[in-house]
Design a protein around this motif. Structure first.
Motif, PDB file in Angstrom:
ATOM      1  N   GLY A 249      42.229  -0.517 -40.204  1.00 15.02           N
ATOM      2  CA  GLY A 249      41.658  -1.799 -39.819  1.00 15.02           C
ATOM      3  C   GLY A 249      42.551  -2.649 -38.945  1.00 15.02           C
ATOM      4  N   TYR A 296      35.537  -9.022 -40.224  1.00 12.73           N
ATOM      5  CA  TYR A 296      36.227  -9.190 -38.945  1.00 12.73           C
ATOM      6  C   TYR A 296      35.661 -10.401 -38.202  1.00 12.73           C
ATOM      7  N   CYS A 299      34.830 -11.313 -32.819  1.00 11.57           N
ATOM      8  CA  CYS A 299      34.230 -10.125 -32.217  1.00 11.57           C
ATOM      9  C   CYS A 299      33.240 -10.541 -31.147  1.00 11.57           C
ATOM     10  N   ASN A 311      30.701 -12.464 -35.925  1.00 15.18           N
ATOM     11  CA  ASN A 311      31.538 -12.013 -37.018  1.00 15.18           C
ATOM     12  C   ASN A 311      30.904 -10.765 -37.606  1.00 15.18           C
ATOM     13  N   PHE A 339      35.745  -5.320 -31.069  1.00 14.38           N
ATOM     14  CA  PHE A 339      36.690  -5.934 -32.003  1.00 14.38           C
ATOM     15  C   PHE A 339      37.911  -6.400 -31.217  1.00 14.38           C
ATOM     16  N   SER A 342      41.150  -8.603 -34.171  1.00 12.64           N
ATOM     17  CA  SER A 342      41.182  -9.288 -35.471  1.00 12.64           C
ATOM     18  C   SER A 342      41.501  -8.299 -36.584  1.00 12.64           C
ATOM     19  N   PRO A 344      41.086  -7.198 -40.627  1.00 12.90           N
ATOM     20  CA  PRO A 344      40.004  -7.375 -41.591  1.00 12.90           C
ATOM     21  C   PRO A 344      40.426  -8.214 -42.796  1.00 12.90           C
TER      22      PRO A 344
END
Length: 347
Positions: A249, A296, A299, A311, A339, A342, A344
């Motif tokens: 992630g 996340y 996005c 999100n 993504f 960011s 998670p």
């Protein structure tokens, strides 16, 4: 693997007209690959998003063409410089191969497909959605002399038993390429009998330019705690590292390895649920590898020309996308989420 340049031989000017390659680039080659009819004994071939595979006509296998998506004349890469590899993640190391090819001539990628089925590897979702590969390659154009590297596919079963010399001979005589680009760790031929030095030597015998490039190293080395089974793993950028980074992630790390933000594709289905500003889709609708389960922020959503902030929450069965206002969604329309680095949060 990832690579930084080291030229072994000066470029030999292609004997074929450059305009022919560019003409091909403007017409059939770049406009999309034709659908092949389904016959008995089909072989799956990665192609586009709505279906993760398209069936290759069994007649094409019998004819033993080197490139499966080029046509019977096999002239799609004539006079060009071909980069050799699997190009699974289209990461910064793969991009470096394309850059080096563009410095020597018209760049092409020759991707080997069908290896997993033949060698018994476990199925894995692609890192890059098949329908997104042309967009990624187009983004490399500013680094490739404003040329978009085109990708063609070599059917691995057709070349599996070729010796290193036979393979290079077919590149020269059948495809008419002017040169090749490969990494220092590149191996080819039956049972990987040939290495990069053999490639350079054989290219010289057949009058081809050969460019062998050094690995592009993973500067962050966040995956040091992971046990890599690949004996060629020496800390370079690799598709394996991208997969591990996605599974953890760490999207900032993924972006470093790819040289861009990871974009996840999915198809809208009748099983979707819209509640207010949130759309929920089964993860079975995903077309490439998802990041680790979690929440996340920061996005970007892309759907039918609409671009907006969103999100994302990924759980064991669904992906949930929240944005201020959803455009009308048609059945089976493509949706993608980028993504933007960011990390998670636990959902």
């Amino acid at each position: 693997m990832g690579f930084a340049s080291l030229s072994l031989r000066p470029f030999a000017q292609p004997l074929h007209c450059r305009n022919r390659c560019m003409c091909c680039r403007r017409t059939d080659c770049f406009s999309g690959r034709k659908m092949l009819k389904v016959l008995c004994l089909p072989m799956k071939i990665t192609s586009f998003c709505y279906s993760q595979s398209v069936y290759m006509n069994s007649k094409e296998v019998v004819e033993d063409k080197l490139l499966i998506d080029c046509g019977p004349d096999q002239e799609c890469v004539i006079g060009g410089i071909v980069a050799l590899g699997k190009f699974e993640a289209l990461h910064v190391g793969h991009r470096e191969l394309a850059i080096q090819a563009s410095k020597a001539g018209t760049p092409f990628l020759l991707s080997f497909i069908g290896m997993a089925e033949v060698l018994g590897w476990a199925h894995k979702a692609p890192i890059v959605a098949n329908c997104d590969r042309k967009r990624v390659l187009a983004s490399w154009a500013p680094l490739c002399g404003n040329m978009v590297p085109l990708e063609y596919h070599v059917n691995f079963p057709n070349v599996r038993y070729l010796s290193p010399q036979q393979f290079v001979e077919r590149l020269s005589k059948e495809l008419g390429v002017s040169g090749v680009v490969a990494g220092e760790n590149y191996r080819f031929g039956y049972k990987a009998a040939g290495d990069s030095s053999d490639l350079a030597r054989l290219c010289e015998e057949y009058g081809l330019a050969a460019y062998i490039v050094r690995p592009v190293m993973d500067k962050l080395q966040i995956c040091n705690g992971v046990s890599f089974t690949n004996g060629k793993e020496k800390g370079q950028v690799s598709s394996t590292r991208v997969r591990h980074a996605l599974a953890s992630g760490n999207m900032e790390y993924v972006s470093q390895l790819l040289g861009r933000s990871h974009r996840l594709f999915m198809t809208n289905t009748r099983g979707h649920v819209v509640m207010g500003s949130r759309l929920s889709l089964p993860t079975l609708c995903l077309m490439n590898q998802q990041p680790k389960e979690g929440s996340y922020s920061d996005c970007t959503l892309y759907v039918d020309g609409f671009v907006g902030d969103c999100n994302v929450v990924i759980d064991a069965t669904h992906i949930h996308i929240e944005t201020e206002s959803w455009p009308p969604l048609e059945d089976k329309c493509l949706i993608s989420v980028e993504f933007n680095g960011s990390a998670p949060r636990e959902s």
